[in-house]
Design an enzyme around this catalytic site. Structure first.
Site, PDB file in Angstrom:
ATOM      1  CG  ASP A  16       1.934   4.081  -5.943  1.00 34.22           C
ATOM      2  OD1 ASP A  16       1.707   4.389  -4.757  1.00 34.22           O
ATOM      3  OD2 ASP A  16       1.031   3.874  -6.780  1.00 34.22           O
ATOM      4  N   GLY A  59      -6.736   6.027  -5.151  1.00 34.85           N
ATOM      5  CA  GLY A  59      -8.037   5.788  -5.762  1.00 34.85           C
ATOM      6  C   GLY A  59      -8.690   7.081  -6.183  1.00 34.85           C
ATOM      7  CB  THR A  70      -7.762   3.719 -13.145  1.00 33.63           C
ATOM      8  OG1 THR A  70      -7.084   2.954 -12.147  1.00 33.63           O
ATOM      9  CG2 THR A  70      -8.738   2.812 -13.891  1.00 33.63           C
TER      10      THR A  70
END
Length: 295
Positions: A81, A213, A237
């Site tokens: 990635d 995201g 995250t």
């Protein structure tokens, strides 16, 4: 079972689902992701970001990812990635990685095209799939995890649908990461996704699309994005955040019950694994979008 990026995204196309692409910056996250894939029967992508080299060096985490994917009963793509260097990609491909994401989104468009074409040639030599990015999520994948903010604060730039179509044609990529309102890191406020932009990109580019995201997006917006053509969703995250919070809570409980109590590292890693597994099970199921298990 180790599978190619192209093949796993083809499965997603056929079933109107998205594959969870979990960034695994620790052994606990590798285990949790593969255990969830086997439990749910859904395919999964485990990926190492070049920006996480300081957390989990490729030379150590890469062979672990490959070995466990090959032994798994689930369909697993091992993916690199946010790679920015050809030499780093070669190292991963030599290990057996079956997909690479080249990130030239911060470069001038012509340079992004030129380097993406070079990466496409390399991936063909290894029979690996290629993901590239056009547009920008603003904040960087390897940056501080509270830097995401809002789309406006991050400096994100929506992908231009016409340019995306040209980019796909020229580079010969397999899947396209695009920007339509998500940001890397932790959201401040509610994310607002532009589904019109996403639909236009899909209509013109005609390849599987990728959401970067993805943390902080509602389950309902995930479903809308998948129905509009998203076939791979990156996730890191919030999973790392929840695991960290669980470990802190463990230490607080132990020390509240007994001041000065020892909190062992193995207790922390087990707590992190359990939390990651619960989190990954939720996102894998949501991203499946109602598709039946594959195994």
């Amino acid at each position: 079972m180790l599978v190619n990026l192209r093949d796993i995204c083809s499965i997603a196309e056929q079933n109107n689902m998205a594959i969870a692409a979990i960034n695994v910056a620790s052994f606990e996250s590798v285990r949790a992701a593969l255990d969830v894939a086997e439990q749910t029967g859904h395919p999964i992508i485990i990926q190492h970001a070049q920006g996480h080299q300081h957390l989990a060096p490729l030379k150590d985490i890469g062979p672990t990812m490959i070995a466990l994917a090959e032994r798994s009963s689930a369909l697993v793509c091992v993916h690199l990635d946010h790679c920015e260097d050809l030499s780093y990609a070669v190292r991963a491909l030599d290990m057996g990685f079956t997909g690479v994401m080249f990130d030239g989104s911060a470069l001038p468009y012509e340079t992004n095209v030129e380097r993406s074409c070079r990466m496409a040639s390399l991936c063909r030599d290894y029979q690996a799939g290629l993901e590239c990015e056009i547009g920008s999520m603003g904040s960087r994948e390897a940056g501080e995890k509270d830097e995401g903010g809002t789309v406006e604060e991050s400096g994100a730039v929506y992908t231009n649908p016409d340019q995306a179509a040209e980019f796909v044609k020229v580079t010969g990529l397999d899947i396209l990461a695009c920007s339509f309102g998500t940001v890397h890191g932790i959201y401040k406020g509610e994310p607002h996704l532009n589904f019109d932009v996403l639909s236009d990109i899909r209509a013109l580019a005609k390849v599987p699309l990728v959401m970067h995201g993805g943390s902080g997006v509602s389950d309902e917006d995930y479903a809308r994005a998948i129905d509009a053509g998203i076939r791979k969703i990156n996730y890191y995250t919030y999973g790392a955040k929840y695991a960290g919070e669980a470990v802190c809570a463990l230490a607080d409980r132990r020390r509240s019950a007994k001041p000065g109590a020892v909190v062992y590292w193995h207790d922390m890693t087990r707590t992190a694994y359990d939390t990651l597994r619960d989190t990954f099970e939720h996102v894998v199921t949501v991203f499946a979008n109602g598709a039946l298990p594959m195994a």
